[in-house]
Design a protein around this motif. Structure first.
Motif, PDB file in Angstrom:
ATOM      1  N   HIS A  99       0.822  -1.217   0.000  1.00  0.00           N
ATOM      2  CA  HIS A  99       0.000   0.000   0.000  1.00  0.00           C
ATOM      3  C   HIS A  99       0.857   1.268   0.000  1.00  0.00           C
ATOM      4  O   HIS A  99       0.400   2.318  -0.481  1.00  0.00           O
ATOM      5  CB  HIS A  99      -0.919   0.018   1.221  1.00  0.00           C
ATOM      6  N   LEU A 100       2.076   1.180   0.525  1.00  0.00           N
ATOM      7  CA  LEU A 100       2.891   2.382   0.694  1.00  0.00           C
ATOM      8  C   LEU A 100       4.365   2.002   0.621  1.00  0.00           C
ATOM      9  O   LEU A 100       4.778   0.991   1.203  1.00  0.00           O
ATOM     10  CB  LEU A 100       2.582   3.025   2.052  1.00  0.00           C
ATOM     11  N   ALA A 101       5.152   2.820  -0.081  1.00  0.00           N
ATOM     12  CA  ALA A 101       6.595   2.591  -0.142  1.00  0.00           C
ATOM     13  C   ALA A 101       7.233   2.944   1.199  1.00  0.00           C
ATOM     14  O   ALA A 101       6.784   3.858   1.892  1.00  0.00           O
ATOM     15  CB  ALA A 101       7.215   3.434  -1.249  1.00  0.00           C
ATOM     16  N   ALA A 102       8.286   2.217   1.549  1.00  0.00           N
ATOM     17  CA  ALA A 102       8.943   2.438   2.838  1.00  0.00           C
ATOM     18  C   ALA A 102       9.446   3.870   2.965  1.00  0.00           C
ATOM     19  O   ALA A 102       9.319   4.500   4.023  1.00  0.00           O
ATOM     20  CB  ALA A 102      10.094   1.450   3.015  1.00  0.00           C
ATOM     21  N   GLY A 103      10.016   4.426   1.896  1.00  0.00           N
ATOM     22  CA  GLY A 103      10.533   5.794   1.962  1.00  0.00           C
ATOM     23  C   GLY A 103       9.435   6.817   2.177  1.00  0.00           C
ATOM     24  O   GLY A 103       9.611   7.766   2.943  1.00  0.00           O
ATOM     25  N   ALA A 104       8.293   6.628   1.518  1.00  0.00           N
ATOM     26  CA  ALA A 104       7.176   7.567   1.694  1.00  0.00           C
ATOM     27  C   ALA A 104       6.647   7.525   3.115  1.00  0.00           C
ATOM     28  O   ALA A 104       6.321   8.563   3.703  1.00  0.00           O
ATOM     29  CB  ALA A 104       6.059   7.239   0.708  1.00  0.00           C
ATOM     30  N   LEU A 105       6.556   6.318   3.683  1.00  0.00           N
ATOM     31  CA  LEU A 105       6.104   6.198   5.074  1.00  0.00           C
ATOM     32  C   LEU A 105       7.084   6.872   6.019  1.00  0.00           C
ATOM     33  O   LEU A 105       6.674   7.592   6.934  1.00  0.00           O
ATOM     34  CB  LEU A 105       5.947   4.723   5.442  1.00  0.00           C
ATOM     35  N   GLU A 106       8.377   6.675   5.816  1.00  0.00           N
ATOM     36  CA  GLU A 106       9.376   7.272   6.699  1.00  0.00           C
ATOM     37  C   GLU A 106       9.325   8.794   6.645  1.00  0.00           C
ATOM     38  O   GLU A 106       9.407   9.471   7.679  1.00  0.00           O
ATOM     39  CB  GLU A 106      10.767   6.776   6.331  1.00  0.00           C
ATOM     40  N   LEU A 107       9.205   9.354   5.444  1.00  0.00           N
ATOM     41  CA  LEU A 107       9.182  10.816   5.310  1.00  0.00           C
ATOM     42  C   LEU A 107       7.967  11.412   6.011  1.00  0.00           C
ATOM     43  O   LEU A 107       8.071  12.406   6.732  1.00  0.00           O
ATOM     44  CB  LEU A 107       9.190  11.207   3.833  1.00  0.00           C
ATOM     45  N   CYS A 108       6.801  10.810   5.792  1.00  0.00           N
ATOM     46  CA  CYS A 108       5.588  11.340   6.416  1.00  0.00           C
ATOM     47  C   CYS A 108       5.631  11.139   7.929  1.00  0.00           C
ATOM     48  O   CYS A 108       5.225  12.018   8.690  1.00  0.00           O
ATOM     49  CB  CYS A 108       4.369  10.665   5.816  1.00  0.00           C
ATOM     50  N   HIS A 109       6.144   9.995   8.361  1.00  0.00           N
ATOM     51  CA  HIS A 109       6.238   9.721   9.796  1.00  0.00           C
ATOM     52  C   HIS A 109       7.169  10.705  10.475  1.00  0.00           C
ATOM     53  O   HIS A 109       6.870  11.220  11.567  1.00  0.00           O
ATOM     54  CB  HIS A 109       6.722   8.283  10.010  1.00  0.00           C
ATOM     55  N   LEU A 110       8.319  10.998   9.867  1.00  0.00           N
ATOM     56  CA  LEU A 110       9.249  11.965  10.458  1.00  0.00           C
ATOM     57  C   LEU A 110       8.604  13.341  10.577  1.00  0.00           C
ATOM     58  O   LEU A 110       8.769  14.036  11.577  1.00  0.00           O
ATOM     59  CB  LEU A 110      10.524  12.064   9.616  1.00  0.00           C
ATOM     60  N   GLY A 111       7.878  13.757   9.531  1.00  0.00           N
ATOM     61  CA  GLY A 111       7.216  15.053   9.596  1.00  0.00           C
ATOM     62  C   GLY A 111       6.209  15.111  10.723  1.00  0.00           C
ATOM     63  O   GLY A 111       6.154  16.097  11.474  1.00  0.00           O
ATOM     64  N   ALA A 112       5.396  14.060  10.873  1.00  0.00           N
ATOM     65  CA  ALA A 112       4.401  14.026  11.943  1.00  0.00           C
ATOM     66  C   ALA A 112       5.069  13.978  13.310  1.00  0.00           C
ATOM     67  O   ALA A 112       4.614  14.616  14.270  1.00  0.00           O
ATOM     68  CB  ALA A 112       3.483  12.816  11.756  1.00  0.00           C
ATOM     69  N   LEU A 113       6.157  13.222  13.419  1.00  0.00           N
ATOM     70  CA  LEU A 113       6.873  13.102  14.701  1.00  0.00           C
ATOM     71  C   LEU A 113       7.419  14.449  15.154  1.00  0.00           C
ATOM     72  O   LEU A 113       7.225  14.867  16.304  1.00  0.00           O
ATOM     73  CB  LEU A 113       7.996  12.073  14.549  1.00  0.00           C
TER      74      LEU A 113
END
Length: 291
Positions: A92-106
């Motif tokens: 459903h989601l590429a690992a890099g896209a998840l990491e970038l969005c997660h870092l922004g939210a964090l």
């Protein structure tokens, strides 16, 4: 016999407690009045705050992930605290896209948790977040980035009331040639919404919204709204419905910020989702990989 694992409230600021927990390589959930910081082996793995959009909202409203994919991952892996891993493994989601969005939210949520460095409410050892491991961040990096953001906002406009108060347009002030993002944010200023509510309505990251609102305040276009006039009580009003005493902490609901306000009404789905600042997040990601 029930073992008590909750620390009592102290006057120790969150930054000091986080640093101490990092030295001990602690794992668990640190709660403050502004949010919850989740640690694993002394590193920050997730941060939640009621005044920042949830990770699920950022992913789905930006179009990076279909809502069905988000809820499917929660159904399949939420109880095992592996939602992030499920999103990637299911395609459903590429690992890099998840990491970038997660870092922004964090980092967005961490700014509010640490902005005023309020006291720690409690620390629950061993508690993990349902998202699971995505990208861990050293506590020192989180503290440094939160300080950098605080200094940047202060340079733009030194009044922190803009961050949390309901905002209103300044009467008679004219907005001329505003950038598109700033114009969209100004259109949401109605005397009722706070910065966090504006960010949620537009599916923007809260820090990006704060930057634009402080620029609008510096330009004399917005200011904290005047307190509402007290309303006289109505005679023979129906008795108030009793409200149960609030628990020390409301369990997090996947995709919904805890205790988030919905005033002045349900936030509309954004017509123009905020473009992610991928350059900034990639720099953060590269800096973390270099550690």
């Amino acid at each position: 016999m029930i073992t008590r694992i909750l620390t009592s409230r102290t006057d120790e600021p969150a930054s000091a407690r986080l640093a101490a927990l990092a030295e001990r390589s602690a794992s668990g959930a640190l709660s403050t009045e502004a949010g919850i910081v989740y640690l694993a082996a002394g590193h920050v793995v997730h941060v939640e705050s009621a005044v920042t959009p949830a990770l699920g909202d950022l992913l789905t409203h930006s179009g990076a992930l279909a809502p069905d994919g988000w809820w499917e991952a929660i159904d399949r892996a939420g109880r095992r605290c592996r939602v992030g891993r499920q999103l990637v493994d299911s395609g459903h989601l590429a690992a890099g896209a998840l990491e970038l969005c997660h870092l922004g939210a964090l980092f967005d949520a961490a700014y509010f948790v640490l902005a005023h460095d309020g006291p720690v409410l409690r620390f629950r050892p061993g508690v993990a977040h349902w998202l699971g491991a995505v990208r861990s961040v050293p506590v020192a990096t989180v503290l440094r980035e939160s300080g950098r953001r605080r200094e940047l906002l202060h340079r733009i406009w030194p009044e922190p009331a803009v961050d949390l108060a309901p905002l209103a347009r300044v009467p008679g002030a004219e907005a001329v040639d505003l950038p598109a993002r700033r114009g969209r944010i100004l259109a949401q200023v109605d005397g009722v919404r706070t910065a966090a509510q504006i960010a949620t309505a537009l599916a923007c990251r809260t820090f990006h919204t704060l930057v634009e609102l402080r620029r609008l305040a510096a330009a004399g276009l917005v200011a904290p709204a005047a307190p509402a006039e007290p309303v006289a009580p109505v005679a023979h009003a129906a008795p108030a419905v009793p409200v149960a005493a609030a628990a020390p902490e409301t369990p997090a609901v996947p995709g919904v910020p805890a205790a988030a306000s919905t005033a002045p009404g349900p936030a509309p789905r954004p017509v123009f989702p905020d473009e992610p600042d991928t350059a900034l997040l990639r720099r953060l990601l590269h800096a973390l990989e270099a550690l």
